[in-house]
Motif scaffolding. Structure first.
Motif, PDB file in Angstrom:
ATOM      1  N   VAL A  90       0.889  -1.165  -0.047  1.00 40.52           N
ATOM      2  CA  VAL A  90       0.000  -0.005  -0.003  1.00 40.52           C
ATOM      3  C   VAL A  90       1.007   1.320  -0.050  1.00 40.52           C
ATOM      4  N   ALA A  91       2.159   1.268   0.017  1.00 41.61           N
ATOM      5  CA  ALA A  91       3.015   2.260  -0.276  1.00 41.61           C
ATOM      6  C   ALA A  91       3.442   2.442  -1.667  1.00 41.61           C
ATOM      7  N   THR A 134       1.174   0.953  -4.190  1.00 44.04           N
ATOM      8  CA  THR A 134      -0.027   0.982  -4.950  1.00 44.04           C
ATOM      9  C   THR A 134      -1.158   1.791  -4.576  1.00 44.04           C
ATOM     10  N   GLY A 135      -2.243   2.239  -5.278  1.00 45.97           N
ATOM     11  CA  GLY A 135      -3.175   2.924  -4.852  1.00 45.97           C
ATOM     12  C   GLY A 135      -3.073   4.191  -5.252  1.00 45.97           C
ATOM     13  N   THR A 136      -3.966   5.291  -4.828  1.00 45.56           N
ATOM     14  CA  THR A 136      -3.822   6.761  -5.140  1.00 45.56           C
ATOM     15  C   THR A 136      -3.236   7.621  -4.050  1.00 45.56           C
ATOM     16  N   VAL A 137      -2.326   8.331  -4.546  1.00 47.82           N
ATOM     17  CA  VAL A 137      -1.719   9.157  -3.431  1.00 47.82           C
ATOM     18  C   VAL A 137      -2.639   9.943  -2.778  1.00 47.82           C
ATOM     19  N   GLY A 138      -2.793  10.157  -1.430  1.00 50.62           N
ATOM     20  CA  GLY A 138      -3.601  11.024  -0.833  1.00 50.62           C
ATOM     21  C   GLY A 138      -4.879  10.317  -0.380  1.00 50.62           C
ATOM     22  N   GLN A 139      -5.255   8.915  -0.903  1.00 56.37           N
ATOM     23  CA  GLN A 139      -6.310   8.311  -0.759  1.00 56.37           C
ATOM     24  C   GLN A 139      -5.767   7.185   0.070  1.00 56.37           C
ATOM     25  N   ASP A 140      -5.944   5.924  -0.881  1.00 56.58           N
ATOM     26  CA  ASP A 140      -5.612   4.691  -0.283  1.00 56.58           C
ATOM     27  C   ASP A 140      -4.155   4.083  -0.196  1.00 56.58           C
ATOM     28  N   VAL A 199       3.620   7.003   4.534  1.00 55.51           N
ATOM     29  CA  VAL A 199       4.915   6.654   4.937  1.00 55.51           C
ATOM     30  C   VAL A 199       4.718   5.268   5.477  1.00 55.51           C
ATOM     31  N   GLY A 200       5.720   4.374   5.611  1.00 61.58           N
ATOM     32  CA  GLY A 200       5.803   2.975   6.093  1.00 61.58           C
ATOM     33  C   GLY A 200       6.835   2.396   6.789  1.00 61.58           C
ATOM     34  N   ALA A 214       5.322   5.725  -1.365  1.00 57.68           N
ATOM     35  CA  ALA A 214       5.719   6.354  -0.175  1.00 57.68           C
ATOM     36  C   ALA A 214       7.198   6.082   0.379  1.00 57.68           C
ATOM     37  N   PRO A 215       7.766   6.876   1.219  1.00 53.33           N
ATOM     38  CA  PRO A 215       8.863   6.584   1.938  1.00 53.33           C
ATOM     39  C   PRO A 215       8.737   5.093   2.804  1.00 53.33           C
ATOM     40  N   LEU A 216       9.830   4.528   2.945  1.00 47.81           N
ATOM     41  CA  LEU A 216       9.801   3.287   3.481  1.00 47.81           C
ATOM     42  C   LEU A 216      11.074   3.045   4.403  1.00 47.81           C
ATOM     43  N   PHE A 217      10.872   2.459   5.672  1.00 43.96           N
ATOM     44  CA  PHE A 217      11.875   2.076   6.359  1.00 43.96           C
ATOM     45  C   PHE A 217      11.871   0.407   6.446  1.00 43.96           C
ATOM     46  N   LEU A 218      12.818  -0.240   5.799  1.00 41.31           N
ATOM     47  CA  LEU A 218      12.899  -1.751   5.673  1.00 41.31           C
ATOM     48  C   LEU A 218      13.860  -2.387   6.471  1.00 41.31           C
ATOM     49  N   VAL A 219      13.258  -3.232   7.350  1.00 43.47           N
ATOM     50  CA  VAL A 219      14.210  -3.767   8.444  1.00 43.47           C
ATOM     51  C   VAL A 219      14.206  -5.237   8.468  1.00 43.47           C
TER      52      VAL A 219
END
Length: 567
Positions: A154-155, A157-163, A167-168, A221-226
């Motif tokens: 969901v970072a 795909t989907g529409t920015v500002g909606q679904d 940030v994740g 969207a920005p992602l922090f991957l761990v």
């Protein structure tokens, strides 16, 4: 999507929608509410963690794991802790449920819960949170395992500002559902992935259509991957995602590899402060500084190095030798020192060597990467099997039959093994590229392979980085390999070192014949007097070390370069 959102309305300090507080409230002390109805009529719920004070606040979804087949908002104590920590930091946290793939089933679920149903449910949660009067319109997510996958999905795909989330934070996420690289938990991983997508491992197109690494674009969207060094989620998954983001030339992500074998929300206590920094920065529209080092213990960890490439470092290294089977495969070892993970690329080259005039080339190289425990963490046969977008510009092998591995590795000892597919033999080249010289260090590098006359001499290349001279020791090892169980060791190796212009600058046959005291002072003298060694302080640039036998015979030899400045 034909879904009905049930928007929340305020009633005192609790918010209820057409339902009642579930048993989860009695268990964890936070209310459970319904937030939407899925396409099959399943009523979806979330557990709410509300900050003190008066909203509205940014919202963060907490997305549980469970292999896509099980789990709930309250099934993992660490995810409950995560929700409470988010609320304490000033976010309203919604720990969401979603439909489960067989054999799991959510109450009231009549569909099979397979892709994309779970992702559709998470997108409903994004929409519901964004419209909730307690939320200021900003929505992020923290997910673990299957929830880490949903966070990345969901970072991307989907529409920015909606679904699409803003940030994740993805903990042990699945990013490329078509990548079934070796891993001790590969059987469980393959079963869960193919069950969720509803296809078998051969249906690459369908698997990639469900993969965030293939769905990502420049608006992700920005992602922090761990991830952890021995995460039950196959280690290659982290590199799959970072390679995809690098190919898009994005800098809006952090990637962190931790030691040990933790998984998903078990990381939360260690990375909480870093995750909160990442969330708060991007919610504020500000790119955070370089990734701070987590502090899992009482002692502080030094901050990462930033700025230009540091001096006195070993950067790229390559070794060319004849590759055969058994003990005559080529084995390359390297050590990463420091406190931070390092991103490296390994390549195995064969067919394209013919263009450089090399005869008897290895027609189909296979490359494997092992950690210090002997665990296979990545492998590749043909780079043509990889998506071109996952190979950084300038590093794509010239032949699709050549091999490529990208990995972000924590400090430790690693081994790359180059062999021929189906027992093929020939001259091959293995290469190591340091893509992150400002983080940790590559201290020592070594390659073991077969030496023979002509093209079969072993040729090792390495680069000294930075702008200062670096003191190194270069060793050519042969006879002492017998004690390590290596048959047919080279009996009398001779070592030559050439500069970037091809000029011979050093040579040695038996190490005690010259520089004996300097070699002893290095702390790593060869154990056999017939072996060769050279101590040199080398200016930044490229160098080549060549090993042959003084009697023009063949055998197994080892070429090594130690950085004496950083050891």
């Amino acid at each position: 999507m034909n879904y009905t959102l049930r928007l929340l309305t305020r009633l005192g300090c609790l918010l209820l929608v057409a339902g009642t507080i579930s048993l989860a409230q009695a268990t964890v002390g936070e209310p459970s509410e319904s937030f939407a109805t899925a396409a099959d009529g399943t009523v979806l719920h979330w557990t709410v963690y509300t900050p003190e004070g008066t909203g509205p606040w940014p919202a963060v979804l907490v997305i549980h794991g469970g292999g896509f087949t099980q789990g709930s908002p309250t099934s993992a104590p660490e995810s409950i802790t995560c929700g409470r920590d988010l609320a304490a930091a000033g976010y309203i946290a919604f720990s969401v449920e979603y439909r489960l793939a067989p054999p799991g089933a959510l109450a009231g679920q009549v569909s099979d819960g397979r892709f994309p149903q779970q992702s559709d449910d998470v997108k409903l949660a994004v929409l519901a949170a964004r419209s909730d009067p307690r939320c200021n319109g900003q929505v992020g997510a923290v997910g673990g395992s299957a929830g880490g996958y949903e966070t990345a999905f969901v970072a991307a795909t989907g529409t920015v500002g909606q679904d699409r989330i803003d940030v994740g934070v993805s903990l042990s996420g699945l990013y490329d559902a078509s990548d079934f690289s070796p891993n001790p938990g590969l059987g469980v991983f393959s079963k869960n992935v193919t069950n969720y997508v509803g296809v078998d491992t051969t249906q690459t197109i369908e698997l990639r259509a469900a993969s965030p690494a293939y769905l990502a674009d420049t608006s992700i969207a920005p992602l922090f991957l761990v991830h952890s060094a021995q995460d039950p989620m196959p280690y290659s998954q982290l590199a799959d995602m970072t390679d995809a983001l690098d190919a898009l030339r994005l800098t809006n992500y952090w990637a962190l590899t931790l030691p040990g074998d933790q998984h998903a929300f078990a990381y939360w206590a260690t990375i909480k402060d870093q995750a909160l920094t990442f969330l708060s920065s991007w919610f504020a529209g500000v790119k955070p500084p370089p990734l701070p080092t987590p502090t899992p213990g009482p002692s502080a960890t030094p901050p990462p190095l930033v700025g230009p490439t540091p001096s006195k470092v070993l950067l790229n290294v390559s070794t060319r030798a004849h590759v055969a089977s058994g003990s005559s495969v080529m084995i390359g070892g390297f050590i990463i020192t420091g406190d931070l993970p390092k991103k490296v690329v390994l390549r195995a080259i064969g067919p394209s060597l013919a263009d450089a005039g090399v005869t008897d080339v290895l027609s189909d190289p296979v490359l494997q990467l092992y950690d210090s425990t002997g665990r296979l963490i990545a492998q590749n046969d043909d780079c043509a099997s990889l998506p071109p977008s996952l190979i950084p510009p300038g590093l794509k092998p010239l032949s699709g039959k050549e091999s490529f591995i990208s990995a972000t590795l924590p400090p430790g000892v690693y081994t790359g093994v180059l062999s021929g597919a189906n027992g093929a033999e020939g001259v091959g080249l293995v290469e190591l590229f340091d893509l992150d010289p400002a983080s940790s260090r590559i201290s020592n590098i070594s390659t073991r392979g077969e030496v023979s006359a002509g093209n079969g001499v072993m040729i090792g290349g390495f680069i000294i980085g930075g702008d200062e001279a670096t003191k190194v020791i270069i060793r050519g090892i042969g006879p002492s390999l017998v004690a390590a169980g290596v048959p047919n060791a080279l009996t009398d190796p001779e070592l030559e070192v050439y500069d970037g212009n091809g000029a011979l600058i050093f040579s040695n046959d038996n190490w005690r014949s010259s520089q004996e005291q300097q070699i002893l002072d290095s702390g790593v003298p060869p154990s056999d007097n017939r072996e060769a060694a050279i101590v040199a302080t080398l200016a930044p640039g490229g160098y080549t070390a060549m090993i042959r036998d003084t009697g023009a015979t063949s055998g197994i030899a080892l070429v090594e370069v130690y950085n004496l400045e950083n050891n």
